[in-house]
Write a protein that holds these residues in place. Structure first.
Motif, PDB file in Angstrom:
ATOM      1  N   UNK A 116      41.800  42.054  37.313  1.00  0.00           N
ATOM      2  CA  UNK A 116      40.842  43.115  37.591  1.00  0.00           C
ATOM      3  C   UNK A 116      39.553  43.012  36.807  1.00  0.00           C
ATOM      4  N   UNK A 117      39.592  42.369  35.645  1.00  0.00           N
ATOM      5  CA  UNK A 117      38.398  42.267  34.810  1.00  0.00           C
ATOM      6  C   UNK A 117      37.676  40.929  34.934  1.00  0.00           C
ATOM      7  N   UNK A 118      38.146  40.077  35.817  1.00  0.00           N
ATOM      8  CA  UNK A 118      37.460  38.795  36.023  1.00  0.00           C
ATOM      9  C   UNK A 118      36.103  38.967  36.715  1.00  0.00           C
ATOM     10  N   UNK A 119      35.999  39.771  37.802  1.00  0.00           N
ATOM     11  CA  UNK A 119      34.675  39.929  38.435  1.00  0.00           C
ATOM     12  C   UNK A 119      33.683  40.596  37.488  1.00  0.00           C
ATOM     13  N   UNK A 120      32.401  40.221  37.542  1.00  0.00           N
ATOM     14  CA  UNK A 120      31.395  40.846  36.670  1.00  0.00           C
ATOM     15  C   UNK A 120      31.305  42.345  36.919  1.00  0.00           C
ATOM     16  N   UNK A 121      31.260  43.095  35.853  1.00  0.00           N
ATOM     17  CA  UNK A 121      31.159  44.547  35.939  1.00  0.00           C
ATOM     18  C   UNK A 121      30.507  45.094  34.683  1.00  0.00           C
ATOM     19  N   UNK A 122      30.475  46.414  34.572  1.00  0.00           N
ATOM     20  CA  UNK A 122      29.800  47.009  33.418  1.00  0.00           C
ATOM     21  C   UNK A 122      30.480  46.665  32.095  1.00  0.00           C
ATOM     22  N   UNK A 123      31.806  46.471  32.107  1.00  0.00           N
ATOM     23  CA  UNK A 123      32.513  46.213  30.851  1.00  0.00           C
ATOM     24  C   UNK A 123      32.296  44.789  30.362  1.00  0.00           C
ATOM     25  N   UNK A 124      32.582  43.800  31.223  1.00  0.00           N
ATOM     26  CA  UNK A 124      32.457  42.424  30.738  1.00  0.00           C
ATOM     27  C   UNK A 124      31.001  42.005  30.515  1.00  0.00           C
ATOM     28  N   UNK A 125      30.064  42.594  31.251  1.00  0.00           N
ATOM     29  CA  UNK A 125      28.654  42.300  30.991  1.00  0.00           C
ATOM     30  C   UNK A 125      28.205  42.911  29.665  1.00  0.00           C
ATOM     31  N   UNK A 126      28.673  44.130  29.395  1.00  0.00           N
ATOM     32  CA  UNK A 126      28.382  44.759  28.104  1.00  0.00           C
ATOM     33  C   UNK A 126      28.979  43.948  26.964  1.00  0.00           C
ATOM     34  N   UNK A 127      30.212  43.494  27.159  1.00  0.00           N
ATOM     35  CA  UNK A 127      30.867  42.669  26.138  1.00  0.00           C
ATOM     36  C   UNK A 127      30.099  41.374  25.904  1.00  0.00           C
ATOM     37  N   UNK A 128      29.637  40.747  26.968  1.00  0.00           N
ATOM     38  CA  UNK A 128      28.855  39.516  26.829  1.00  0.00           C
ATOM     39  C   UNK A 128      27.622  39.754  25.972  1.00  0.00           C
ATOM     40  N   UNK A 129      26.966  40.874  26.225  1.00  0.00           N
ATOM     41  CA  UNK A 129      25.770  41.209  25.452  1.00  0.00           C
ATOM     42  C   UNK A 129      26.107  41.450  23.982  1.00  0.00           C
ATOM     43  N   UNK A 130      27.198  42.148  23.727  1.00  0.00           N
ATOM     44  CA  UNK A 130      27.620  42.407  22.342  1.00  0.00           C
ATOM     45  C   UNK A 130      27.958  41.096  21.638  1.00  0.00           C
ATOM     46  N   UNK A 131      28.672  40.211  22.336  1.00  0.00           N
ATOM     47  CA  UNK A 131      29.066  38.929  21.744  1.00  0.00           C
ATOM     48  C   UNK A 131      27.852  38.102  21.355  1.00  0.00           C
ATOM     49  N   UNK A 132      26.870  38.052  22.247  1.00  0.00           N
ATOM     50  CA  UNK A 132      25.671  37.243  21.991  1.00  0.00           C
ATOM     51  C   UNK A 132      24.816  37.855  20.882  1.00  0.00           C
ATOM     52  N   UNK A 133      24.649  39.177  20.936  1.00  0.00           N
ATOM     53  CA  UNK A 133      23.737  39.840  19.999  1.00  0.00           C
ATOM     54  C   UNK A 133      24.369  40.175  18.653  1.00  0.00           C
ATOM     55  N   UNK A 134      25.698  40.412  18.657  1.00  0.00           N
ATOM     56  CA  UNK A 134      26.328  40.910  17.434  1.00  0.00           C
ATOM     57  C   UNK A 134      27.385  39.967  16.865  1.00  0.00           C
ATOM     58  N   UNK A 135      27.870  39.026  17.679  1.00  0.00           N
ATOM     59  CA  UNK A 135      28.858  38.082  17.188  1.00  0.00           C
ATOM     60  C   UNK A 135      30.285  38.455  17.574  1.00  0.00           C
ATOM     61  N   UNK A 136      31.222  37.535  17.341  1.00  0.00           N
ATOM     62  CA  UNK A 136      32.610  37.699  17.745  1.00  0.00           C
ATOM     63  C   UNK A 136      33.310  38.814  16.982  1.00  0.00           C
ATOM     64  N   UNK A 137      32.943  39.023  15.737  1.00  0.00           N
ATOM     65  CA  UNK A 137      33.589  40.077  14.941  1.00  0.00           C
ATOM     66  C   UNK A 137      33.423  41.440  15.601  1.00  0.00           C
TER      67      UNK A 137
END
Length: 208
Positions: A16-37
């Motif tokens: 269910x979370x494989x297609x792009x959506x508000x959650x995984x796109x937000x997570x991608x942004x957090x990962x890039x801007x804030x790091x894995x931690x």
């Protein structure tokens, strides 16, 4: 049977979370801007809320599926949500990442996004109704809790994989945070336009 119920919830929500959506796109942004931690804290908080979210939606799945206008309401909520998130991301596209982020901030963000998760409602309306109708999930609250626990683990694993993939893409292609933020904003707007187009089609073509 309980173990299979857990695995069923895990696999279903992972998909269910494989297609792009508000959650995984937000997570991608957090990962890039804030790091894995910070991404890991977001994922953990979100997945904890996902347990209760899935439990509630699964209990209401058959009732929700019988409501004729629930799909339209969800579409308009997603249009509003994607438009707002796209606008915020675009306005902040050129801002450099802060040197430090609070762990509490990422956890709080994960909890909020766990409750603002309209894209999973139609998914569980379809998948939940199907699983319950075919008796793949035993009746009773205990079985639904085990299923919801599997669902929370499935969202955690899928989002964790998303976070690692985002870091891999950034390092592989040496993409700047500005390019990634612009791309994510564009995806938010595309998803909003998709739901607008869907509603226009239903209004002007399905009715006639």
């Amino acid at each position: 049977m309980i173990f299979l119920t857990f695995i069923l919830g895990l696999v279903a929500n992972f998909i269910g979370y494989i297609p792009p959506g508000n959650i995984n796109l937000t997570l991608t942004q957090i990962t890039i801007n804030r790091g894995m931690r910070q991404a890991l804290r977001f994922i953990t908080a979100f997945s904890c809320v996902e347990f209760f979210f899935t439990l509630f939606i699964m209990q209401a799945a058959q009732w929700l599926a019988g409501q004729p206008r629930v799909g339209t309401i969800i579409d308009w909520v997603m249009i509003f949500l994607f438009s707002i998130m796209g606008t915020i991301t675009w306005l902040n596209r050129n801002k450099p990442p802060k040197p430090k982020y609070s762990d509490r901030e990422s956890i709080r963000y994960g909890i909020i996004m766990g409750f603002i998760n309209p894209m999973q409602v139609p998914f569980w309306m379809i998948a939940g109704t199907y699983l319950l109708a075919h008796e793949w999930i035993l009746p009773g609250l205990f079985a639904l809790c085990i299923f919801s626990l599997g669902s929370a683990c499935g969202s955690f694993l899928c989002l964790y994989a998303y976070a690692h993939f985002a870091k891999y893409i950034q390092s592989k292609f040496a993409l700047s945070t500005q390019i990634i933020n612009k791309s994510i904003a564009a995806l938010f707007f595309v998803l909003a336009l998709y739901h607008i187009g869907k509603q226009v089609y239903l209004i002007f073509f399905k009715v006639h």
